[in-house]
Design a protein around this motif. Structure first.
Motif, PDB file in Angstrom:
ATOM      1  N   LEU A  15       0.884  -0.780   0.157  1.00  0.00           N
ATOM      2  CA  LEU A  15      -0.199   0.265   0.141  1.00  0.00           C
ATOM      3  C   LEU A  15       1.152   1.256  -0.184  1.00  0.00           C
ATOM      4  O   LEU A  15       1.829   1.479   0.508  1.00  0.00           O
ATOM      5  N   THR A  16       1.066   1.950  -0.644  1.00  0.00           N
ATOM      6  CA  THR A  16       1.335   3.292  -0.669  1.00  0.00           C
ATOM      7  C   THR A  16       0.504   4.340  -0.591  1.00  0.00           C
ATOM      8  O   THR A  16      -0.626   4.501  -0.608  1.00  0.00           O
ATOM      9  N   ILE A  17       1.416   5.457   0.776  1.00  0.00           N
ATOM     10  CA  ILE A  17       0.625   6.393   1.004  1.00  0.00           C
ATOM     11  C   ILE A  17       1.174   8.069   1.160  1.00  0.00           C
ATOM     12  O   ILE A  17       2.293   8.072   0.975  1.00  0.00           O
ATOM     13  N   GLN A  18       0.150   9.068   0.582  1.00  0.00           N
ATOM     14  CA  GLN A  18      -0.129  10.134  -0.168  1.00  0.00           C
ATOM     15  C   GLN A  18       0.585  10.501   0.960  1.00  0.00           C
ATOM     16  O   GLN A  18      -0.593  10.769   2.293  1.00  0.00           O
ATOM     17  N   CYS A  19       0.954  11.865   0.868  1.00  0.00           N
ATOM     18  CA  CYS A  19       1.518  12.809   1.875  1.00  0.00           C
ATOM     19  C   CYS A  19       2.098  14.540   1.756  1.00  0.00           C
ATOM     20  O   CYS A  19       2.570  14.390   1.026  1.00  0.00           O
ATOM     21  N   PHE A  32       5.454  17.550  -1.324  1.00  0.00           N
ATOM     22  CA  PHE A  32       4.568  16.205  -1.176  1.00  0.00           C
ATOM     23  C   PHE A  32       5.684  14.667  -1.219  1.00  0.00           C
ATOM     24  O   PHE A  32       7.050  15.200  -0.651  1.00  0.00           O
ATOM     25  N   SER A  33       5.094  13.777  -0.424  1.00  0.00           N
ATOM     26  CA  SER A  33       6.050  12.174  -0.030  1.00  0.00           C
ATOM     27  C   SER A  33       5.078  11.220   0.115  1.00  0.00           C
ATOM     28  O   SER A  33       3.297  11.045  -0.392  1.00  0.00           O
ATOM     29  N   THR A  34       5.626  10.259  -0.444  1.00  0.00           N
ATOM     30  CA  THR A  34       4.894   8.696  -0.340  1.00  0.00           C
ATOM     31  C   THR A  34       5.834   7.481   0.510  1.00  0.00           C
ATOM     32  O   THR A  34       6.878   7.926  -0.054  1.00  0.00           O
TER      33      THR A  34
END
Lengths: 114, 114
Positions: free
Chosen positions: B19-23, B75-77
């Protein structure tokens, strides 16, 4: 290794009461200390930041103190309200860890009853 | 304070998947971090997301398990790879305000692995 302890783990008070939450840390070499609030299923809200050179910070009904030499901080909440019910977390940013590595306590779960 | 959003807010995943989470942050920030909060536990820093270079991981966390990207200053993931039930946690990103090192957190991503 820095360790942060919060006492009590849980607290239930009637509305209107003044209360104190306690935080202790084992290594006094800290950059700063931050108090957060976490509501169930939510992220963290920053309440107060105290730099290592400061003794206290105030925001509205909240007052946080810092005694670096004894490794203690307190969060004082005046005239508590049901909306204050949440988990309160204390975190220190210390010299021994990576930059930005906040060391958290396990929190105090506060319930304010109407 | 910075406005931080995360996607997804929650997910239920099968063992072995990723799972990739975005911020996403509403302003440019230098320091961005990823934390994990396991059930009943406090927050633990996973890594510092560095713009233009590899992330800096804390002890106990490795790039193969938690690859991080930071393509720009807003942005970061974080990817949780080859998930097991032990990865069930809340994952939070945070940013640090440069002038006083205060940290602000996103709303978190609640991950359940079956």
């Amino acid at each position: 290794k820095q360790e942060v302890t919060q006492i009590p783990a849980a607290l239930s008070v009637p509305e209107g009461e003044n209360l104190v939450l306690n935080c202790s840390f084992t290594d006094s070499a800290i950059y700063n200390l931050q108090w957060f609030r976490q509501d169930p299923g939510k992220g963290l809200t920053s309440l107060l930041l105290i730099q290592s050179s400061q003794r206290e910070q105030t925001s509205g009904r909240l007052n946080a103190s810092l005694d670096k030499s004894s490794g203690r901080s307190t969060l004082y909440i005046a005239a508590s309200q049901p909306g204050d019910s949440a988990t309160y977390l204390c975190a220190v940013n210390d010299y021994g860890g990576s930059q930005g590595n906040l060391i958290f306590g396990k929190g105090t779960k506060l319930s304010v009853k109407p | 304070s910075a406005v931080i959003s995360q996607k997804p807010s929650r997910d239920i995943c099968q063992r072995g998947t990723s799972l990739t989470i975005q911020c996403q942050v509403d302003s440019q920030v230098t320091m961005m971090f990823w934390y994990r909060q396991q059930p009943g536990q406090s927050l633990t820093l996973i890594a510092t997301a560095n713009q233009g270079s590899e992330a800096t991981y804390e002890s106990g966390f490795v790039i193969d398990k938690f690859p991080i990207s930071r393509p720009n200053l807003t942005f970061s993931t974080l990817t949780v790879s080859n998930m097991s039930p032990e990865d069930s946690s809340i994952y939070l990103c945070s940013v640090e305000r440069e002038y006083n090192n205060e940290q602000f957190f996103g709303p978190g991503t609640r991950l359940t692995v079956l």
